[in-house]
Design an enzyme around this catalytic site. Sequence first.
Site, PDB file in Angstrom:
ATOM      1  N   THR A  51       0.656  -1.497   0.145  1.00  0.00           N
ATOM      2  CA  THR A  51       0.155   0.140   0.081  1.00  0.00           C
ATOM      3  C   THR A  51       0.925   1.128  -0.171  1.00  0.00           C
ATOM      4  OG1 THR A  51      -1.407  -1.443   1.286  1.00  0.00           O
ATOM      5  CG2 THR A  51      -2.071   1.653   1.117  1.00  0.00           C
ATOM      6  N   ARG A  66     -12.359  -9.571  -2.470  1.00  0.00           N
ATOM      7  CA  ARG A  66     -11.366  -9.824  -0.631  1.00  0.00           C
ATOM      8  C   ARG A  66     -11.653  -7.845  -0.664  1.00  0.00           C
ATOM      9  NH1 ARG A  66      -6.259  -6.813   0.412  1.00  0.00           N
ATOM     10  NH2 ARG A  66      -5.782  -7.752   2.833  1.00  0.00           N
ATOM     11  N   VAL A  67     -11.578  -7.400   0.340  1.00  0.00           N
ATOM     12  CA  VAL A  67     -11.628  -5.743   0.426  1.00  0.00           C
ATOM     13  C   VAL A  67     -10.640  -5.342   2.252  1.00  0.00           C
ATOM     14  CG1 VAL A  67     -12.351  -3.795   0.755  1.00  0.00           C
ATOM     15  CG2 VAL A  67     -13.907  -5.501  -0.617  1.00  0.00           C
ATOM     16  N   GLY A  68      -9.169  -4.864   1.617  1.00  0.00           N
ATOM     17  CA  GLY A  68      -8.897  -4.724   2.668  1.00  0.00           C
ATOM     18  C   GLY A  68      -8.928  -3.370   3.929  1.00  0.00           C
ATOM     19  N   ASP A  69      -7.847  -3.351   4.315  1.00  0.00           N
ATOM     20  CA  ASP A  69      -7.877  -2.280   4.999  1.00  0.00           C
ATOM     21  C   ASP A  69      -8.005  -0.841   4.652  1.00  0.00           C
ATOM     22  OD1 ASP A  69      -5.762  -2.623   4.940  1.00  0.00           O
ATOM     23  OD2 ASP A  69      -5.173  -1.064   6.081  1.00  0.00           O
ATOM     24  N   GLY A 126       0.172  -2.724   5.394  1.00  0.00           N
ATOM     25  CA  GLY A 126       0.594  -3.847   6.175  1.00  0.00           C
ATOM     26  C   GLY A 126      -0.919  -4.916   5.828  1.00  0.00           C
ATOM     27  N   GLY A 180      -4.211  -6.346   6.022  1.00  0.00           N
ATOM     28  CA  GLY A 180      -5.514  -5.774   6.084  1.00  0.00           C
ATOM     29  C   GLY A 180      -6.159  -6.303   7.185  1.00  0.00           C
TER      30      GLY A 180
END
Length: 299
Positions: A168, A196-199, A220, A222
Amino acid sequence: MKPSIIIHGGAGSGRYGEGDKRFSGLTGAVEAGLAAMKKGSGLDGAIAAVSSMEESGLFNCGRGACLTAAGEPELDAAVMTGEGLAGAGVGNVTSTYHPVELARWVMENTRHVLIVGERTRDYARLAGMKTESVRPSQAASKRFLALVKEERHSRAVELVRKIEGGGTVGAVAVGSDGVPAAAVSTGGMWMKLPGRVGDSAVLGAGIFADKRLGAACATGTGEEIIRCALTLRACGFMRSDDAQRAAAKAIAFITRERGKGTAGIITVDRKGRVGASFNAEAMGRAWWDGEKGRIVGKV
Ligand code: GLY
């Protein structure tokens, strides 16, 4: 208030030298952010910095994004300003290399804070953005092929982390209006499940800003960052701590709860002081040192 900005190019095990293109990618992003803040806000600065890294193809975002287990890029991004807790995220974007601009549009033109999936293409069009199918970069395709040759996915993912590190990209900034803001963009993680969706799309996880406290942006894994509400936590620490101490405390928390190698964070407090901390081997970062009047990079 004097402009203040710090950016990162991801935390991981991939330490690179000052001769590496990514180093100039980091310092160039700070330059882009400062240029935008000459006439604009901290939010303009943070978005311009992230946008330049999306365009460079050097980081895990925009043109350089990693691939899902299906071999496709799916991009996440978010923006947030400390004024009125305004912010929004977008997830699984496949129609623009600049999801950070799309996140800004969602924040400014809808009442929602998270839009994901195929529909993001419609909103990119509505936003007047150039839409195109996001394709894997050559480097990403090559790496993907190497990964699928591996017998076990998990070993392969570890291998990539070891070789590549990083991830990121993000920026936090305070402009002349004194409002802290943050922007973040990512391809997520290698071999993530499609959908998938991360932070990085989620306020309070990958990004947070509150003008009474400061702004923070994480990198890092997520899932761990979401579990720890890491940037919300870091901003909470800035109620009494400066940006550097708040960053260190947030990373100490995630390390204690979820282990090493999970995250990095950058912070700016309401006085414009910047901070950075990580529990991985390295985190490329750069910032404007107002006292010395120059951009400083660290990799
Ligand atoms: N921090 C990027 C991700 O895990 O999606």
